[in-house]
Every structure is written in structure tokens, then in C-alpha cells.
Design a protein around this motif. Sequence first.
Motif, short mmCIF file in Angstrom:
data_model
loop_
_atom_site.label_atom_id
_atom_site.label_comp_id
_atom_site.label_asym_id
_atom_site.label_seq_id
_atom_site.Cartn_x
_atom_site.Cartn_y
_atom_site.Cartn_z
N UNK A 29 0.87 -1.17 0.00
CA UNK A 29 0.00 0.00 0.00
C UNK A 29 0.91 1.22 0.00
N UNK A 30 0.37 2.38 -0.31
CA UNK A 30 1.20 3.58 -0.43
C UNK A 30 1.00 4.55 0.74
N UNK A 31 -0.15 5.23 0.75
CA UNK A 31 -0.40 6.24 1.79
C UNK A 31 -0.58 5.57 3.15
N UNK A 32 0.20 6.02 4.12
CA UNK A 32 0.10 5.46 5.46
C UNK A 32 0.98 4.26 5.69
N UNK A 92 4.40 6.17 2.79
CA UNK A 92 4.45 7.63 2.70
C UNK A 92 3.42 8.27 3.63
N UNK A 93 3.86 9.29 4.35
CA UNK A 93 2.91 10.15 5.07
C UNK A 93 2.52 11.26 4.11
N UNK A 94 1.38 11.09 3.46
CA UNK A 94 0.92 12.03 2.44
C UNK A 94 -0.15 12.98 2.95
N UNK A 95 -0.52 12.87 4.21
CA UNK A 95 -1.61 13.69 4.74
C UNK A 95 -1.36 15.19 4.61
N UNK A 97 8.64 10.01 3.29
CA UNK A 97 8.73 8.57 3.56
C UNK A 97 8.81 8.34 5.06
N UNK A 98 8.18 7.27 5.51
CA UNK A 98 8.33 6.88 6.91
C UNK A 98 9.73 6.34 7.14
N UNK A 99 10.14 6.37 8.37
CA UNK A 99 11.48 5.89 8.73
C UNK A 99 11.66 4.42 8.35
N UNK A 100 12.77 4.11 7.74
CA UNK A 100 13.11 2.74 7.39
C UNK A 100 12.57 2.26 6.06
#
Length: 227
Positions: free
Chosen positions: A13-16, A19-22, A97-100
Amino acid sequence: MLNNIQPQAVLFDLDGTLVDSVPDLSHALDAAFTELGFSAPGEDRVRGWVGNGALKLVERALAFSLTDKKIEPQRLNQVHQKFLFHYSLSNGKASRLYEGVSEALEILQRQKIPMAIVTNKPIEFVPGLLSGLGISGYFKVLVGGECTHKRKPSPQPLFYACRLLGVEPSQCLMVGDSKQDVSAARAAGMAVAAVSYGYNHGEAIELSEPDFVLAELQSFMGSIVSQ
């Protein structure tokens, strides 16, 4: 179903999840609402509404904003089109991008494990977002909200990605952040891992009973390729 073996492909999945796209989604929704005479919902509320595609996001925002809760199709379409316009301008500008995540994708790439994006996000916004974040080269297949007749939680998008990758669903791993991802993977006969930091409408992802609950992606991907 996977059983202590390295997956032949990983669907993300992409958002959440990656990627934090909020911040960008919220900016676009606030701009659309303000332009049409509504109060801007704000980022905190938008975080609780993301997860089922752009149209559903707009519908949830309208349901919150309208006192009579009556959403006429014409009005929904108008706000949706305004949102899409503003999101085309903001997409990727404040997303992170989220960490890691980069490290996890690199681990899979080194092992030559093919990867796909399977998202309810409109496909028109996916390539640019991935490119801007520097991760487009990791994915062989991109499946967006309009690529199949049904979206997640239907398994259709997952089956479609597997066909394009040439891999059986039972030999794939789905990685998401919401109950829609878990339900889609279960219906596809696919193992599923879910991150605990994503967008799940305020509900703990553990309640959806994925096979794995992850605080971050890097360690988990390292562990599955070392089996």
C-alpha cells in the motif's frame, strides 16, 4: 499462504504505509473547501478520513461539514474535482517517507524480490509521488484506484498486481496499514503484514488480525529475506 519462506513478491500500500501524504492531501482538501465556501477541515481531521480513495475522502469531509449531512451527487462531484485539481498542485510537496522505508525497499531489491504498489489512490498521482520521493525505481507494477473495477478491500487489485508480476497470490506478501489492506489480502489468500503507524481511522490495526504487526519496515524485511 507463506509459511516461513521468502515471498516471491511484495505488494505495498502507499499512503500510510510507505508515505505520510496527509500534509499534501490536507492542503488540497482545505483549498478546495475554502474555494467553495466551506470551512477548511484541517490536517488532524483529514488523518482520520484517509484510506479509501480520493472520492471517499471528499465524501467524509462533506459529511462532517454539512449540517444536514445530505450529500448530493452533483455537489460531491464538484468538490471532488476541485480537490483533484488542488492535489495535482500539492502532490509530493510535503509528503515524506516513513522511517526505514528506503532501507526496506533496498533490502528487497538486493534480493531481487519484485515489488508492486497497490493503492486506492488515483493512479494519476502515483508515479509523480514515487519519483519525487526517490523510490519509483523499486516497483515493477503500479496499481491505483481506477485500475480494476473494485478497490481494496476487494482482492481484485491484488490479483491484478500478481498477474502483472507473474506470481501466484499465495506466494506474495501484502504490506499495508489499514483493515482494508488486511481484508483484501485475506480474500486473495495472501499473507499480510500491517504497520502500526498508518491511517486506520483511529482503530488499532491489531484488531484486524494481520499475520504481522510492524512498528517499522526495515527490520521486518531484513528478517524475511534472511530465512
